[in-house]
Design an enzyme around this catalytic site. Structure first.
Site, short mmCIF file in Angstrom:
data_model
loop_
_atom_site.label_atom_id
_atom_site.label_comp_id
_atom_site.label_asym_id
_atom_site.label_seq_id
_atom_site.Cartn_x
_atom_site.Cartn_y
_atom_site.Cartn_z
N TRP A 243 68.01 39.69 23.10
CA TRP A 243 68.50 41.02 22.71
C TRP A 243 69.74 41.38 23.52
O TRP A 243 69.77 41.27 24.75
CB TRP A 243 67.40 42.05 22.97
CG TRP A 243 67.80 43.47 22.70
CD1 TRP A 243 67.77 44.12 21.52
CD2 TRP A 243 68.29 44.41 23.68
NE1 TRP A 243 68.21 45.42 21.68
CE2 TRP A 243 68.53 45.62 22.99
CE3 TRP A 243 68.54 44.34 25.05
CZ2 TRP A 243 69.01 46.76 23.64
CZ3 TRP A 243 69.03 45.46 25.70
CH2 TRP A 243 69.25 46.67 24.99
N SER B 71 63.57 34.96 24.97
CA SER B 71 63.20 36.37 24.89
C SER B 71 63.06 36.81 23.42
O SER B 71 62.18 36.30 22.72
CB SER B 71 64.22 37.21 25.67
OG SER B 71 63.69 38.46 26.02
N LEU B 72 63.91 37.71 22.92
CA LEU B 72 63.87 38.05 21.49
C LEU B 72 64.00 36.80 20.64
O LEU B 72 63.34 36.65 19.61
CB LEU B 72 64.99 39.03 21.15
CG LEU B 72 65.25 39.28 19.65
CD1 LEU B 72 64.03 39.89 18.97
CD2 LEU B 72 66.48 40.16 19.45
N PHE C 244 70.13 46.33 32.83
CA PHE C 244 69.29 45.35 32.14
C PHE C 244 69.66 43.93 32.60
O PHE C 244 68.78 43.11 32.86
CB PHE C 244 69.48 45.50 30.63
CG PHE C 244 68.73 44.50 29.81
CD1 PHE C 244 67.35 44.46 29.79
CD2 PHE C 244 69.42 43.59 29.01
CE1 PHE C 244 66.66 43.53 29.02
CE2 PHE C 244 68.75 42.66 28.23
CZ PHE C 244 67.37 42.63 28.23
N LEU D 234 68.16 42.91 35.89
CA LEU D 234 66.73 42.60 35.87
C LEU D 234 66.45 41.14 35.55
O LEU D 234 65.32 40.68 35.68
CB LEU D 234 66.02 43.50 34.84
CG LEU D 234 66.02 44.99 35.12
CD1 LEU D 234 65.38 45.75 33.96
CD2 LEU D 234 65.28 45.30 36.42
N ASP E 264 60.24 36.32 36.84
CA ASP E 264 60.67 37.16 35.72
C ASP E 264 60.11 38.57 35.87
O ASP E 264 58.90 38.77 36.01
CB ASP E 264 60.20 36.54 34.40
CG ASP E 264 60.87 37.17 33.19
OD1 ASP E 264 61.40 38.29 33.30
OD2 ASP E 264 60.85 36.53 32.12
N HIS F 82 64.53 35.97 34.60
CA HIS F 82 64.39 36.01 33.14
C HIS F 82 65.35 35.06 32.42
O HIS F 82 65.29 34.96 31.20
CB HIS F 82 64.61 37.44 32.65
CG HIS F 82 64.24 37.66 31.21
ND1 HIS F 82 62.97 37.45 30.72
CD2 HIS F 82 64.99 38.08 30.14
CE1 HIS F 82 62.94 37.72 29.42
NE2 HIS F 82 64.15 38.10 29.05
#
Length: 239
Positions: A6, A67-68, A127, A130, A191, A219
């Site tokens: 994303w 992820s997405l 974001f 992270l 993560d 991540h």
């Protein structure tokens, strides 16, 4: 097939794609609404995204989803469009609920969506931070992430809003036992967005799933540990 997460775009895979291309044929699309495909986001659903990607590759392709992108890859496998899967820091459900304590809290998701509405750039920069293994570490990786996310200008706000909603609402847990593609789940041990437990449970739920933990990775282990990631994936692809 390398599928980004994303807010990102295919260029985030540049280093991995170059290494894999030494031995394999590699496709790196921008998902609809992202990167070079910003104007093409008519059907921003998991099925629509998987269908758009599947039109670009042969049916025997391995889908590597981050992820997405992992949700997109799982959807493709459920439809019979992916022979094998590599799922990178992926989860069948992003939000915590009864029986799924390893997801993000609804309060965190709502607070991020609110921050995103008021200051999109700042929210995206936070974001990106992270994705690291810990505070004060991997400074060069953080700079790269914050550069990459804006490489094609500010991502389209409408698409990002729809994508957040998709992440918050999607739950592929019931479909996992029916996905019989060979699957490698690769997860950063540090993560902070998708907890490693979610990756472990994903691997256990897939009939042919296996789990690999990357120590000292957050991540985005394919960025922080490029060679280790490529070696792991390459071994799986040669089987």
């Amino acid at each position: 097939m390398l599928i980004h997460g994303w807010g990102w775009h295919g260029d985030v895979w540049t280093d991995v794609a170059a290494e894999l291309a030494r031995e394999f044929r590699v496709w790196v699309p921008d998902l609809p609404g992202h990167g070079r495909s910003r104007e093409d986001a008519a059907d921003f659903t998991l099925d629509g995204l998987a269908r758009a990607v599947s039109a670009c590759v042969p049916s025997e392709a391995t889908w590597i989803g981050w992820s997405l992108g992992g949700l997109v890859a799982l959807t493709a496998a459920q439809r019979g469009w992916a022979r094998r899967l590599v799922l990178v820091d992926a989860t069948p459900r992003f939000v915590r609920d009864d029986g799924w304590e390893c997801g993000l809290s609804r309060q965190w998701v709502d607070a991020f969506a609110e921050e995103f509405t008021h200051d999109t750039r700042r929210a995206l920069e936070r974001f990106a931070s992270l994705h690291l293994c810990g505070e004060g570490r991997e400074r060069s990786l953080l700079r790269r992430l914050q550069t990459e996310i804006f490489r094609f200008g500010m991502p389209a706000a409408r698409v990002l809003h729809v994508g957040l909603k998709l992440l918050a609402q999607s739950d592929l847990r019931p479909q996992l036992p029916q996905i019989h593609s060979a699957a490698l789940v690769v997860h950063g041990a540090c993560d902070r967005i998708v907890l490693p437990e979610a990756g472990e449970r994903l691997a256990r739920a897939l009939p042919q799933g296996r789990f690999v933990r990357v120590d000292d990775a957050g991540h985005a282990p394919f960025l922080s540990h490029v060679h280790r990631f490529v070696d792991t994936v390459g071994t799986f692809l040669r089987e």
